[in-house]
Design an enzyme around this catalytic site. Structure first.
Site, PDB file in Angstrom:
ATOM      1  N   THR A  26     -19.139  -3.594 -65.638  1.00  3.17           N
ATOM      2  CA  THR A  26     -19.257  -3.034 -64.166  1.00  3.17           C
ATOM      3  C   THR A  26     -18.917  -4.324 -63.230  1.00  3.17           C
ATOM      4  O   THR A  26     -18.461  -4.414 -62.297  1.00  3.17           O
ATOM      5  CB  THR A  26     -20.685  -2.695 -64.312  1.00  3.17           C
ATOM      6  OG1 THR A  26     -20.961  -1.745 -65.025  1.00  3.17           O
ATOM      7  CG2 THR A  26     -20.985  -2.306 -62.637  1.00  3.17           C
ATOM      8  N   HIS A  66     -13.489   2.853 -74.085  1.00  3.99           N
ATOM      9  CA  HIS A  66     -14.627   2.396 -73.583  1.00  3.99           C
ATOM     10  C   HIS A  66     -14.313   1.268 -72.523  1.00  3.99           C
ATOM     11  O   HIS A  66     -14.423   0.064 -72.980  1.00  3.99           O
ATOM     12  CB  HIS A  66     -15.512   1.775 -74.636  1.00  3.99           C
ATOM     13  CG  HIS A  66     -17.147   1.582 -74.061  1.00  3.99           C
ATOM     14  ND1 HIS A  66     -17.692   0.707 -74.870  1.00  3.99           N
ATOM     15  CD2 HIS A  66     -17.644   2.055 -72.984  1.00  3.99           C
ATOM     16  CE1 HIS A  66     -18.833   0.496 -74.232  1.00  3.99           C
ATOM     17  NE2 HIS A  66     -19.051   1.187 -73.137  1.00  3.99           N
ATOM     18  N   LYS A  86     -20.495   9.286 -73.064  1.00  2.00           N
ATOM     19  CA  LYS A  86     -20.177   8.811 -74.381  1.00  2.00           C
ATOM     20  C   LYS A  86     -19.765   9.919 -75.359  1.00  2.00           C
ATOM     21  O   LYS A  86     -18.952   9.932 -76.327  1.00  2.00           O
ATOM     22  CB  LYS A  86     -21.262   8.038 -74.896  1.00  2.00           C
ATOM     23  CG  LYS A  86     -21.520   6.768 -73.898  1.00  2.00           C
ATOM     24  CD  LYS A  86     -20.413   5.915 -73.701  1.00  2.00           C
ATOM     25  CE  LYS A  86     -20.771   5.132 -72.717  1.00  2.00           C
ATOM     26  NZ  LYS A  86     -20.612   3.741 -72.584  1.00  2.00           N
ATOM     27  N   ASP A 111     -16.619   2.075 -67.048  1.00  2.00           N
ATOM     28  CA  ASP A 111     -16.914   2.333 -68.082  1.00  2.00           C
ATOM     29  C   ASP A 111     -16.109   3.113 -69.273  1.00  2.00           C
ATOM     30  O   ASP A 111     -16.097   2.639 -70.344  1.00  2.00           O
ATOM     31  CB  ASP A 111     -18.563   3.173 -68.263  1.00  2.00           C
ATOM     32  CG  ASP A 111     -19.193   3.090 -69.695  1.00  2.00           C
ATOM     33  OD1 ASP A 111     -19.293   2.046 -70.072  1.00  2.00           O
ATOM     34  OD2 ASP A 111     -19.601   4.227 -70.053  1.00  2.00           O
ATOM     35  N   ARG A 116     -31.282   0.801 -65.537  1.00  2.00           N
ATOM     36  CA  ARG A 116     -30.181   1.324 -65.156  1.00  2.00           C
ATOM     37  C   ARG A 116     -30.197   1.812 -63.594  1.00  2.00           C
ATOM     38  O   ARG A 116     -30.856   2.369 -63.317  1.00  2.00           O
ATOM     39  CB  ARG A 116     -29.295   2.225 -65.951  1.00  2.00           C
ATOM     40  CG  ARG A 116     -28.893   1.886 -67.445  1.00  2.00           C
ATOM     41  CD  ARG A 116     -27.936   1.787 -67.827  1.00  2.00           C
ATOM     42  NE  ARG A 116     -27.655   1.103 -69.270  1.00  2.00           N
ATOM     43  CZ  ARG A 116     -26.068   0.572 -69.630  1.00  2.00           C
ATOM     44  NH1 ARG A 116     -25.366   1.000 -68.871  1.00  2.00           N
ATOM     45  NH2 ARG A 116     -26.232   0.082 -70.608  1.00  2.00           N
ATOM     46  N   TYR A 145     -32.379   9.882 -72.088  1.00  2.00           N
ATOM     47  CA  TYR A 145     -31.888   8.805 -71.621  1.00  2.00           C
ATOM     48  C   TYR A 145     -30.398   8.450 -71.718  1.00  2.00           C
ATOM     49  O   TYR A 145     -29.799   8.474 -72.776  1.00  2.00           O
ATOM     50  CB  TYR A 145     -32.539   7.567 -72.398  1.00  2.00           C
ATOM     51  CG  TYR A 145     -32.452   6.415 -71.420  1.00  2.00           C
ATOM     52  CD1 TYR A 145     -33.588   6.089 -70.441  1.00  2.00           C
ATOM     53  CD2 TYR A 145     -31.523   5.339 -71.501  1.00  2.00           C
ATOM     54  CE1 TYR A 145     -33.593   4.873 -69.514  1.00  2.00           C
ATOM     55  CE2 TYR A 145     -31.386   4.194 -70.585  1.00  2.00           C
ATOM     56  CZ  TYR A 145     -32.401   3.945 -69.809  1.00  2.00           C
ATOM     57  OH  TYR A 145     -32.378   3.012 -68.747  1.00  2.00           O
ATOM     58  N   ARG A 189     -29.651   4.119 -76.051  1.00  2.00           N
ATOM     59  CA  ARG A 189     -28.819   4.741 -76.965  1.00  2.00           C
ATOM     60  C   ARG A 189     -29.472   4.707 -78.350  1.00  2.00           C
ATOM     61  O   ARG A 189     -29.854   3.792 -78.671  1.00  2.00           O
ATOM     62  CB  ARG A 189     -27.248   4.767 -77.057  1.00  2.00           C
ATOM     63  CG  ARG A 189     -26.707   5.230 -75.720  1.00  2.00           C
ATOM     64  CD  ARG A 189     -25.068   5.056 -75.853  1.00  2.00           C
ATOM     65  NE  ARG A 189     -25.040   3.486 -75.984  1.00  2.00           N
ATOM     66  CZ  ARG A 189     -24.595   2.733 -76.871  1.00  2.00           C
ATOM     67  NH1 ARG A 189     -24.542   3.151 -77.946  1.00  2.00           N
ATOM     68  NH2 ARG A 189     -24.336   1.535 -76.559  1.00  2.00           N
ATOM     69  N   CYS A 201     -21.805  -6.089 -71.380  1.00  2.00           N
ATOM     70  CA  CYS A 201     -21.104  -6.865 -71.698  1.00  2.00           C
ATOM     71  C   CYS A 201     -20.048  -7.524 -70.503  1.00  2.00           C
ATOM     72  O   CYS A 201     -19.023  -8.293 -70.562  1.00  2.00           O
ATOM     73  CB  CYS A 201     -20.243  -7.134 -72.789  1.00  2.00           C
ATOM     74  SG  CYS A 201     -21.143  -7.229 -74.369  1.00  2.00           S
ATOM     75  N   SER A 252     -20.834  -2.624 -74.789  1.00  2.00           N
ATOM     76  CA  SER A 252     -21.931  -2.212 -73.818  1.00  2.00           C
ATOM     77  C   SER A 252     -22.738  -3.318 -73.207  1.00  2.00           C
ATOM     78  O   SER A 252     -23.135  -4.301 -73.929  1.00  2.00           O
ATOM     79  CB  SER A 252     -23.023  -1.186 -74.300  1.00  2.00           C
ATOM     80  OG  SER A 252     -22.349  -0.093 -75.074  1.00  2.00           O
TER      81      SER A 252
HETATM   82  P1  GTP Z   1     -22.258  -0.532 -70.355  1.00  5.56           P
HETATM   83  O1  GTP Z   1     -22.587   0.084 -69.178  1.00  5.56           O
HETATM   84  O2  GTP Z   1     -23.463  -0.623 -70.982  1.00  5.56           O
HETATM   85  O3  GTP Z   1     -21.081  -0.068 -71.014  1.00  5.56           O
HETATM   86  O4  GTP Z   1     -22.061  -2.154 -69.969  1.00  5.56           O
HETATM   87  P2  GTP Z   1     -21.237  -3.002 -68.909  1.00  5.56           P
HETATM   88  O5  GTP Z   1     -20.265  -3.763 -69.836  1.00  5.56           O
HETATM   89  O6  GTP Z   1     -20.608  -2.435 -67.818  1.00  5.56           O
HETATM   90  O7  GTP Z   1     -22.123  -4.247 -68.551  1.00  5.56           O
HETATM   91  P3  GTP Z   1     -22.219  -4.908 -67.112  1.00  5.56           P
HETATM   92  O8  GTP Z   1     -21.212  -5.236 -66.259  1.00  5.56           O
HETATM   93  O9  GTP Z   1     -23.445  -4.093 -66.379  1.00  5.56           O
HETATM   94  O10 GTP Z   1     -23.006  -6.287 -67.736  1.00  5.56           O
HETATM   95  C1  GTP Z   1     -24.202  -6.397 -68.287  1.00  5.56           C
HETATM   96  C2  GTP Z   1     -24.692  -7.992 -68.187  1.00  5.56           C
HETATM   97  O11 GTP Z   1     -23.780  -8.798 -68.380  1.00  5.56           O
HETATM   98  C3  GTP Z   1     -25.382  -8.091 -66.951  1.00  5.56           C
HETATM   99  O12 GTP Z   1     -26.556  -8.839 -67.209  1.00  5.56           O
HETATM  100  C4  GTP Z   1     -24.490  -9.467 -66.210  1.00  5.56           C
HETATM  101  O13 GTP Z   1     -25.190 -10.225 -65.497  1.00  5.56           O
HETATM  102  C5  GTP Z   1     -23.907  -9.734 -67.512  1.00  5.56           C
HETATM  103  N1  GTP Z   1     -22.425 -10.492 -67.162  1.00  5.56           N
HETATM  104  C6  GTP Z   1     -21.389  -9.710 -66.533  1.00  5.56           C
HETATM  105  N2  GTP Z   1     -20.357 -10.461 -66.183  1.00  5.56           N
HETATM  106  C7  GTP Z   1     -20.780 -11.666 -66.826  1.00  5.56           C
HETATM  107  C8  GTP Z   1     -19.873 -13.024 -66.474  1.00  5.56           C
HETATM  108  O14 GTP Z   1     -18.990 -13.101 -66.194  1.00  5.56           O
HETATM  109  N3  GTP Z   1     -20.683 -13.981 -67.246  1.00  5.56           N
HETATM  110  C9  GTP Z   1     -21.879 -14.058 -67.699  1.00  5.56           C
HETATM  111  N4  GTP Z   1     -22.637 -15.005 -68.249  1.00  5.56           N
HETATM  112  N5  GTP Z   1     -22.489 -12.859 -67.559  1.00  5.56           N
HETATM  113  C10 GTP Z   1     -21.965 -11.664 -67.061  1.00  5.56           C
HETATM  114  C1  SPV Z   2     -23.306   1.781 -72.904  1.00 11.31           C
HETATM  115  O1  SPV Z   2     -24.283   1.697 -73.575  1.00 11.31           O
HETATM  116  O2  SPV Z   2     -22.218   1.498 -73.332  1.00 11.31           O
HETATM  117  C2  SPV Z   2     -23.484   2.437 -71.604  1.00 11.31           C
HETATM  118  C3  SPV Z   2     -24.711   3.304 -71.300  1.00 11.31           C
HETATM  119  O3  SPV Z   2     -22.582   2.714 -70.928  1.00 11.31           O
HETATM  120  S1  SPV Z   2     -25.027   4.709 -72.083  1.00 11.31           S
HETATM  121  O4  SPV Z   2     -24.342   5.648 -71.297  1.00 11.31           O
HETATM  122  O5  SPV Z   2     -26.290   5.105 -72.310  1.00 11.31           O
HETATM  123  O6  SPV Z   2     -24.394   4.829 -73.340  1.00 11.31           O
HETATM  124 MN    MN Z   3     -20.751   1.752 -71.970  1.00  8.33          MN
END
Ligand code: GTP
Ligand code: SPV
Ligand code: MN
Length: 611
Positions: A278, A251, A231, A298, A390, A222, A83, A275, A273
């Site tokens: 997922t 979010h 978003k 999300d 992704r 993207y 983004r 963090c 994002s």
């Molecule tokens: P967006 O799709 O961007 O909104 O992100 P999201 O919040 O869904 O992120 P996602 O769950 O994909 O996590 C991204 C990163 O966080 C990955 O690299 C994970 O390995 C890391 N992560 C997730 N949960 C944990 C946790 O409990 N501990 C640690 N240390 N890392 C974590």
């Molecule tokens: C984020 O960045 O929080 C995402 C990926 O979930 S995107 O759809 O590209 O914004």
């Molecule tokens: Mn997101």
């Protein structure tokens, strides 16, 4: 009615299409001058055709049909990988209505700019008309939109991420409001000019018009830049609609958890994002007796139900999840979800036609083709997958998807959690004293930046409600709206309890103090036991934190010393944190609700009493 104008083949609009949509599509076609116009029906045959087109143009590479059935790899242009917050605009009549966190542009000026950019932008390409529903088709919380785009990759993505096609189109009658979303990659083709695998433009604009509920996006294919249902609509435009209609666009992931006694809870959690949304939504508990199921990873829309309690839906139909860091040991559910029928973008390709990224396995393969198409070996000294690579996959494919994930009425939200990436200061978990304190937690949320957007990774920034890049209204008005909606729910029979978590606190040696992932169940269990009045807590500057013995940290593999460090309160550091929060709130000016300032004062008094 047929689309009529200059050069070429135009699909007849479906007879069921609302005349307002047909008229808008005609205007967009006249402006952008595509070679052809295709109305998408959302069928499997249509998807097969799109995939064939994308294989033909080299946008998609087919993965090994045995190892990864029905799955493809896309490699973006290296300039189009995340983004672009600096190119994202909220176009309100008055600048102050966009607030201090958004790039602002006046609607009329921006419209002129966009019309200039969109003029002839689809020459040599097909304009796809993509009707979509956010939420189960026909549901009371569901909203509708129509995206036009010249990117078949984006159409395929919208097909996974939303309920796309005829069923959605049929719902839009003369009195239905719908969001028009115009998208172009900004790369018209001259006659005879050969296309590239990932067309895009160096000029990028991601524009939201909250008053007229319109979206215009130019130059990128993207993720959130281009999948405009996500978003741009479900957060930026929806936060403006929600403010007018009394509901909340968040979010947030959405999960269902069943405790050992069989009681079911639903939890919504906002993390910025990349963090861990997922991962948390797909948590596999390490503690026997607990079950976690997934509703969304999300975005959540929260609205008062008939009984006044807050209910939530996941408006999306798929996951657009971060690949790096996702492995069998960290998120086995995601790994199982994407074993087939998945589009991967910017991951590495193995020599046997499968995918790889950092964190998928402990040992990297000896040779890969990296996300840019270059040869890669473990000593290449650069990541094989882009940090924001992704996977795009249907939510229904998730083995832990909850039976109520697509209940049109949504689920009652028992708890709301805010979380960020904080190496210091913020404890593993804390419970807010009440709704207002919880809203203070959300408003002052801070997190280290990730690769999900452009910018310096690791830099600490405030990311209120994890909505910094996604708020279509003045951020302080967003807080006031949350305060109001929660207060009303409280009167009606109970607002959700609010908590803050931090999986990312580090020791002096730079290592994470908390193991995270499946062990996060220990924290989730404490949260839900608090709701039942079964877990002890002690009060401090962050609210209620677990009393000694109320979380079995040894069972999570955490020693007493690290456990202490996860909750350590350093008076000097917290005083500086509170000063920073004060400056942050002051920078928002007079729209900050007084309740938020009151909460900061309470926190500062608590910090002042520390040793
Ligand atoms: P967006 O799709 O961007 O909104 O992100 P999201 O919040 O869904 O992120 P996602 O769950 O994909 O996590 C991204 C990163 O966080 C990955 O690299 C994970 O390995 C890391 N992560 C997730 N949960 C944990 C946790 O409990 N501990 C640690 N240390 N890392 C974590
Ligand atoms: C984020 O960045 O929080 C995402 C990926 O979930 S995107 O759809 O590209 O914004
Ligand atoms: Mn997101």
């Amino acid at each position: 009615m047929t689309v009529t104008d200059h050069h070429t083949s135009k699909d007849a609009a479906p007879a069921i299409a609302d005349p307002r949509i047909v008229a808008w599509v005609e205007r967009m076609a006249a402006l952008t001058e595509p070679d052809s116009v295709v109305w998408c029906d959302g069928s499997a045959a249509e998807r097969r055709g799109l995939i064939a087109t994308l294989l033909d143009s080299g946008t998609l590479i087919e993965l090994d049909p045995v190892k990864r059935p029905g799955s493809y790899l896309a490699r973006s242009n290296p300039s189009d990988v995340a983004r672009v917050e600096s190119r994202t605009f909220i176009c309100t009549d008055k600048k102050e209505d966009a607030g201090p966190t958004n790039n602002w542009a006046p609607p009329s000026g921006m419209r002129e700019t966009l019309h200039g950019l969109f003029r002839g932008t689809m020459r040599g390409r097909t304009m796809y008309v993509v009707p979509f529903a956010m939420g189960p088709v026909g549901g009371p919380l569901t909203r509708y939109g129509v995206q036009v785009t010249d990117s078949p990759y984006v159409v395929a993505s919208m097909g996974t991420m939303t309920r796309m096609g005829t069923a959605a189109l049929k719902q839009i009658g003369p009195d239905t409001s719908w969001v028009p979303a115009a998208h172009s990659v900004g790369a018209p083709l001259a006659a005879g000019q050969e296309d590239v695998a990932w067309p895009c433009s160096d000029t990028k604009y991601i524009c939201q018009f909250p008053a007229t509920r319109e979206i215009w996006s130019y130059g990128s294919a993207y993720g959130g830049n281009a999948i405009l249902a996500k978003k741009a609509f479900a957060l930026r435009i929806a936060s403006a609609i929600g403010q007018d209609e009394g509901w909340l666009a968040a979010h947030m992931l959405l999960l269902k958890v069943t405790n050992p006694r069989g009681r079911v809870f639903h939890v919504a959690a906002a993390f910025p994002s990349a963090c861990g949304k997922t991962n948390f939504a797909m948590l596999q508990p390490t503690v026997p007796g607990w079950t976690v199921e997934t509703l969304g990873d999300d975005i959540a829309w929260l609205a008062p139900g008939p009984d006044g309690r807050l209910r939530a839906i996941n408006p999306e139909a798929g996951f657009f999840g971060v690949a790096p860091g996702t492995g069998r040991s960290t998120n086995p559910v995601a790994i199982d979800t994407m074993e087939r029928d998945t589009v991967f973008t910017n991951v590495a390709l193995t020599d046997d036609g499968d995918v790889w990224w950092e964190g998928l396995t402990d040992e990297p393969p000896a040779h890969l083709t990296d996300w840019t198409g270059q040869d890669w070996t473990p000593d290449s000294g650069r990541p094989a997958a882009h940090p924001n690579s992704r996977f795009t996959v249907a939510a229904a494919q998730c083995p832990t998807i909850a039976d109520d994930w697509d209940d049109p009425a949504g689920v009652v939200v028992d708890a709301v959690i805010f979380g960020g990436r904080r190496a210091t200061n913020v404890p593993l978990v804390a419970q807010a004293r009440d709704w207002e304190h919880g809203m203070f937690m959300g408003a002052t949320l801070a997190s280290e930046r990730t690769a999900a957007a452009e910018g310096t990774v690791g830099e600490l920034r405030r990311d209120p409600f994890a909505m910094l890049p996604f708020c279509g209204v003045h951020m302080a008005d967003h807080w006031r709206h949350w305060l109001d909606v929660g207060a009303a729910a409280d009167v009606a029979g109970g607002a959700p309890a609010v908590f803050q978590v931090n999986w990312f606190r580090k020791g002096a040696d730079g290592r994470f103090l908390w193991p995270g992932f499946g062990e996060n169940i220990h924290v989730l269990a404490w949260i839900l036991e608090r709701l039942e009045g079964r877990a002890e807590a002690v009060e401090g500057p962050f609210g209620y934190v677990p009393a000694e013995g109320s979380i079995d940290h040894a069972a999570a593999g955490v020693g007493d010393q690290d456990w202490g460090a996860l909750f350590a309160l350093d008076r000097g550091a917290l005083t500086a944190e509170a000063e920073d929060a004060k400056a942050f709130l002051d920078s928002y000016g007079e729209r900050v609700p007084p309740a938020i300032h009151d909460q900061l004062r309470t926190m500062r008094s608590a910090i002042d009493t520390l040793d």
